[in-house]
Design a protein around this motif. Structure first.
Motif, PDB file in Angstrom:
ATOM      1  N   SER A  31     -21.638  61.961  94.478  1.00  0.00           N
ATOM      2  CA  SER A  31     -22.721  61.949  93.500  1.00  0.00           C
ATOM      3  C   SER A  31     -23.998  62.568  94.051  1.00  0.00           C
ATOM      4  CB  SER A  31     -22.982  60.536  93.001  1.00  0.00           C
ATOM      5  OG  SER A  31     -23.444  59.724  94.064  1.00  0.00           O
ATOM      6  N   SER A  32     -24.310  62.382  95.335  1.00  0.00           N
ATOM      7  CA  SER A  32     -25.531  62.975  95.887  1.00  0.00           C
ATOM      8  C   SER A  32     -25.396  64.492  95.980  1.00  0.00           C
ATOM      9  CB  SER A  32     -25.842  62.385  97.264  1.00  0.00           C
ATOM     10  OG  SER A  32     -24.784  62.686  98.158  1.00  0.00           O
ATOM     11  N   PHE A  33     -24.208  64.967  96.324  1.00  0.00           N
ATOM     12  CA  PHE A  33     -23.996  66.413  96.356  1.00  0.00           C
ATOM     13  C   PHE A  33     -23.977  66.987  94.945  1.00  0.00           C
ATOM     14  CE2 PHE A  33     -21.991  65.537 100.579  1.00  0.00           C
ATOM     15  CZ  PHE A  33     -22.931  66.220 101.330  1.00  0.00           C
ATOM     16  N   ASP A  34     -23.472  66.221  93.993  1.00  0.00           N
ATOM     17  CA  ASP A  34     -23.479  66.676  92.605  1.00  0.00           C
ATOM     18  C   ASP A  34     -24.901  66.863  92.103  1.00  0.00           C
ATOM     19  OD1 ASP A  34     -20.767  66.774  92.520  1.00  0.00           O
ATOM     20  OD2 ASP A  34     -20.511  65.107  91.107  1.00  0.00           O
ATOM     21  N   THR A  35     -25.802  65.973  92.468  1.00  0.00           N
ATOM     22  CA  THR A  35     -27.199  66.111  92.068  1.00  0.00           C
ATOM     23  C   THR A  35     -27.791  67.385  92.640  1.00  0.00           C
ATOM     24  OG1 THR A  35     -27.395  63.698  92.048  1.00  0.00           O
ATOM     25  CG2 THR A  35     -29.439  64.956  92.064  1.00  0.00           C
ATOM     26  N   LEU A  36     -27.479  67.670  93.886  1.00  0.00           N
ATOM     27  CA  LEU A  36     -27.953  68.906  94.510  1.00  0.00           C
ATOM     28  C   LEU A  36     -27.359  70.122  93.804  1.00  0.00           C
ATOM     29  CD1 LEU A  36     -29.444  70.346  96.841  1.00  0.00           C
ATOM     30  CD2 LEU A  36     -27.332  70.129  98.167  1.00  0.00           C
ATOM     31  N   LYS A  37     -26.084  70.064  93.485  1.00  0.00           N
ATOM     32  CA  LYS A  37     -25.429  71.174  92.790  1.00  0.00           C
ATOM     33  C   LYS A  37     -26.052  71.399  91.422  1.00  0.00           C
ATOM     34  CE  LYS A  37     -21.036  70.448  95.122  1.00  0.00           C
ATOM     35  NZ  LYS A  37     -19.667  69.938  94.982  1.00  0.00           N
ATOM     36  N   TRP A  38     -26.342  70.320  90.688  1.00  0.00           N
ATOM     37  CA  TRP A  38     -26.966  70.480  89.367  1.00  0.00           C
ATOM     38  C   TRP A  38     -28.366  71.062  89.496  1.00  0.00           C
ATOM     39  CZ3 TRP A  38     -24.213  70.966  85.345  1.00  0.00           C
ATOM     40  CH2 TRP A  38     -23.016  70.264  85.200  1.00  0.00           C
ATOM     41  N   GLY A  39     -29.071  70.708  90.568  1.00  0.00           N
ATOM     42  CA  GLY A  39     -30.387  71.317  90.818  1.00  0.00           C
ATOM     43  C   GLY A  39     -30.270  72.810  91.049  1.00  0.00           C
ATOM     44  N   ILE A  40     -29.271  73.217  91.827  1.00  0.00           N
ATOM     45  CA  ILE A  40     -29.047  74.639  92.088  1.00  0.00           C
ATOM     46  C   ILE A  40     -28.671  75.365  90.797  1.00  0.00           C
ATOM     47  CG2 ILE A  40     -27.526  76.283  93.278  1.00  0.00           C
ATOM     48  CD1 ILE A  40     -27.430  74.228  95.602  1.00  0.00           C
ATOM     49  N   ILE A  41     -27.842  74.737  89.986  1.00  0.00           N
ATOM     50  CA  ILE A  41     -27.453  75.327  88.706  1.00  0.00           C
ATOM     51  C   ILE A  41     -28.684  75.540  87.833  1.00  0.00           C
ATOM     52  CG2 ILE A  41     -26.227  74.859  86.540  1.00  0.00           C
ATOM     53  CD1 ILE A  41     -24.108  73.401  88.294  1.00  0.00           C
ATOM     54  N   PHE A  42     -29.539  74.528  87.765  1.00  0.00           N
ATOM     55  CA  PHE A  42     -30.759  74.639  86.966  1.00  0.00           C
ATOM     56  C   PHE A  42     -31.630  75.788  87.479  1.00  0.00           C
ATOM     57  CE2 PHE A  42     -35.239  73.559  86.332  1.00  0.00           C
ATOM     58  CZ  PHE A  42     -35.275  73.533  84.944  1.00  0.00           C
ATOM     59  N   LEU A  43     -31.776  75.897  88.805  1.00  0.00           N
ATOM     60  CA  LEU A  43     -32.597  76.972  89.375  1.00  0.00           C
ATOM     61  C   LEU A  43     -31.996  78.346  89.080  1.00  0.00           C
ATOM     62  CD1 LEU A  43     -33.643  75.431  92.807  1.00  0.00           C
ATOM     63  CD2 LEU A  43     -35.066  75.788  90.776  1.00  0.00           C
ATOM     64  N   LEU A  44     -30.680  78.469  89.165  1.00  0.00           N
ATOM     65  CA  LEU A  44     -30.040  79.757  88.863  1.00  0.00           C
ATOM     66  C   LEU A  44     -30.248  80.152  87.400  1.00  0.00           C
ATOM     67  CD1 LEU A  44     -26.660  79.459  90.794  1.00  0.00           C
ATOM     68  CD2 LEU A  44     -28.491  81.099  91.231  1.00  0.00           C
ATOM     69  N   LEU A  45     -30.102  79.201  86.491  1.00  0.00           N
ATOM     70  CA  LEU A  45     -30.294  79.512  85.079  1.00  0.00           C
ATOM     71  C   LEU A  45     -31.754  79.817  84.776  1.00  0.00           C
ATOM     72  CD1 LEU A  45     -27.877  76.907  83.459  1.00  0.00           C
ATOM     73  CD2 LEU A  45     -27.490  79.345  83.845  1.00  0.00           C
ATOM     74  N   ALA A  46     -32.666  79.095  85.419  1.00  0.00           N
ATOM     75  CA  ALA A  46     -34.089  79.386  85.245  1.00  0.00           C
ATOM     76  C   ALA A  46     -34.420  80.767  85.810  1.00  0.00           C
ATOM     77  CB  ALA A  46     -34.935  78.310  85.921  1.00  0.00           C
TER      78      ALA A  46
END
Length: 128
Positions: A12-27
């Motif tokens: 779950s902690s790595f998933d949060t980091l991955k979702w942050g990276i996804i958000f940054l890539l889309l932004a």
């Protein structure tokens, strides 16, 4: 659900980091498309597609992404099991639906007219 789709707390902690990276890539895709608006549309479109693709691949590495992929595979398997109607069956069913719809509309129109007349008779009001 099967055992492989149960949530594992360690990721779950790595998933949060991955979702942050996804958000940054889309932004970055949205901002880059705006900032480089003078560049060729083809180049901007390719860049956006690449960034969205990378974000999608990272998303598939998360628990929710894996669950979504499993769901999509199972849904595709179920769609293959569907027995689709032939052209003749589809045309016949459509005809039946149209005839029943026409009959019901005439029936409801007649019922509405009779009730309208009865209400006018009881109340003494005549509406044109």
């Amino acid at each position: 659900m099967n055992a492989s789709t149960e949530e594992q707390p360690s990721s779950s902690s790595f998933d949060t980091l991955k979702w942050g990276i996804i958000f940054l890539l889309l932004a970055a895709a949205v901002a880059g498309n705006y900032v480089y608006s003078e560049e060729s549309v083809l180049i901007r479109a390719v860049a956006v597609v690449v960034l969205v693709g990378i974000a999608g691949l990272i998303g598939l590495q998360t628990e929710k992404g894996r669950n979504a992929a499993i769901f999509a595979k199972e849904a595709r398997t179920e769609v293959r099991k569907v027995v689709w109607p032939t052209r003749q069956e589809a045309i016949q069913t459509t005809g039946i639906v149209l005839v029943v719809t026409l009959l019901m509309s005439v029936l409801l129109w007649g019922l509405d007219s009779v009730l309208f007349w009865l209400v006018g008779l009881v109340t003494g009001l005549q509406v044109l």
